[in-house]
Scaffold this motif. Structure first.
Motif, PDB file in Angstrom:
ATOM      1  N   PRO A 285      56.018 -11.709  37.827  1.00 41.50           N
ATOM      2  CA  PRO A 285      55.682 -10.387  37.296  1.00 41.50           C
ATOM      3  C   PRO A 285      56.928  -9.503  37.291  1.00 41.50           C
ATOM      4  CG  PRO A 285      54.107 -11.074  38.984  1.00 41.50           C
ATOM      5  CD  PRO A 285      55.252 -12.033  39.044  1.00 41.50           C
ATOM      6  N   ASN A 303      51.293  -8.597  32.545  1.00 41.00           N
ATOM      7  CA  ASN A 303      52.326  -9.419  33.190  1.00 41.00           C
ATOM      8  C   ASN A 303      53.332  -8.576  33.970  1.00 41.00           C
ATOM      9  OD1 ASN A 303      53.456  -8.566  30.558  1.00 41.00           O
ATOM     10  ND2 ASN A 303      55.193  -9.850  31.097  1.00 41.00           N
ATOM     11  N   GLU A 336      50.901 -15.047  32.910  1.00 47.43           N
ATOM     12  CA  GLU A 336      50.808 -14.311  31.641  1.00 47.43           C
ATOM     13  C   GLU A 336      52.197 -14.008  31.081  1.00 47.43           C
ATOM     14  OE1 GLU A 336      48.204 -13.786  29.840  1.00 47.43           O
ATOM     15  OE2 GLU A 336      46.803 -14.608  31.317  1.00 47.43           O
ATOM     16  N   GLY A 337      53.130 -13.706  31.984  1.00 45.81           N
ATOM     17  CA  GLY A 337      54.508 -13.459  31.566  1.00 45.81           C
ATOM     18  C   GLY A 337      55.132 -14.697  30.952  1.00 45.81           C
TER      19      GLY A 337
END
Length: 363
Positions: A285, A303, A336-337
């Protein structure tokens, strides 16, 4: 064999962020690189590049020094006789562009950020924009790394030639693979940048001091070359156990292994933050500034988090918000990143765009 000449201001950026492009170019072209000597020059020569040692005063404003650079570029172009020239960063863009225009050689420019001379306004901005306008008048194509920079050039009518947005330098998704998320009790934060005011080091240090006192199970790490006026402060805060300064590091991946989050409170006028791209690619993150070159890499709350620039209070709030998340939620942010980088910042896609433009120029 056709020749490509690359004009840049340092070896680190050329090797770390454009190595894969150069590898592709070397398959079909002789590649000449003009830049100051540095530790990665042997690597670039080993790849097959022909190195031309070039003195560049990166932040200097002496017109005579810059005139020498322009003259040197003209000489290089006459000797090498490149079929196309690629330029990066302000001085190679401006003086290299002027030399190419005069020599009637095709050139492709990459705006890797506006730079402080343009960002701060005033007389220096006017001079820089005038030089850009003259230098880019005959460019085959100008690459921008974010929409805001492109819109700024449009507004100022700098160039009417072809303009394309690249997603920065992208990331080598094999080099920066998704790492396991750490599960230790201590939450490690990373600051990776030149230790200077515009990179947000003051906000990071102030936030570290506040958070460390309130949340003892946190650690604030700093990686990067330190400018003289910050050395004393860093070592003093390290003695107090507030931060851990690791100096300049060739390989930051070993620090990402233990890191839970990268904090990048920069307000430096960069094109696209490679620090954030690499951190996100590793599944970390990110907390960063809500400004061009940084915000493009973060879906706020998905993210990472965006903070107002130069705002220590907002940075502290976002760090505390991150600390309240479960380890699983932090891990999901990192995943997600990684997904975002895979979708939008794959370096291979950038190489394709470059090769298409070069082929178009050389038809």
């Amino acid at each position: 064999m056709r020749k490509i000449l690359i004009l840049a201001n340092n070896d680190v950026g050329l090797y770390k962020f454009r190595k894969e492009l150069i590898e592709e170019l070397l398959k079909n072209y002789e590649v000449y690189i003009s830049l100051p000597y540095g530790e990665f020059i042997p690597n670039l020569k080993e790849m097959g590049c022909k190195f031309i040692d070039t003195a560049i005063s990166r932040r200097g404003t002496d017109p005579f020094t810059d005139l020498k650079l322009f003259s040197f570029y003209l000489d290089i172009i006459k000797k090498v006789k490149p079929n196309v020239v690629l330029t990066y960063t302000i001085k190679p863009n401006v003086y290299g562009g002027l030399a190419c225009r005069l020599a009637k050689v095709p050139y492709i420019v990459n705006i890797t950020g506006l730079g402080t001379a343009v960002e701060n306004g005033g007389f220096l901005q006017n001079i820089t924009l005038f030089l850009y306008k003259v230098a880019l008048k005959k460019s085959s194509c100008t690459f921008f790394q974010n929409q805001e920079n492109l819109e700024f050039f449009k507004k100022k009518s700098i160039t009417k030639r072809k303009k394309i947005i690249l997603p920065g330098s992208g990331v080598n998704l094999q080099d920066y693979s998704l790492l396991d998320y750490p599960s230790g009790k201590t939450i490690n934060f990373l600051f990776i940048a030149r230790v200077m005011k515009e990179k947000g080091i003051d906000q990071y240090l102030s936030a570290a001091e506040f958070i460390k006192k309130k949340y003892p199970n946190t650690a604030f790490h700093i990686l990067g070359f330190c400018e003289k006026n910050y050395k004393g402060k860093l070592y003093e805060m390290q003695e107090k156990g507030i931060v851990e300064y690791h100096g300049m590091q060739k390989d930051v991946k070993k620090f990402h292994i233990h890191s839970h989050c990268t904090i990048h409170p920069s307000y430096y006028p960069e094109g696209m933050s490679n620090v954030l791209l690499e951190s996100a690619a590793c599944g970390r993150p990110v907390i960063t500034t809500n400004r061009s070159g940084c915000r493009e890499i973060v879906n706020d709350g998905v993210n990472g988090y965006l903070v107002s620039q130069k705002n220590t209070h907002d940075l502290i709030e976002k760090i505390e918000k991150f600390l309240t998340l479960s380890n699983e939620a932090k891990k999901q942010m990192g995943i997600e990143g990684r997904r975002k980088v895979e979708r939008e910042f794959n370096r291979q896609e950038i190489i394709k765009i470059y090769l298409d433009e070069i082929n178009s120029v050389l038809k």
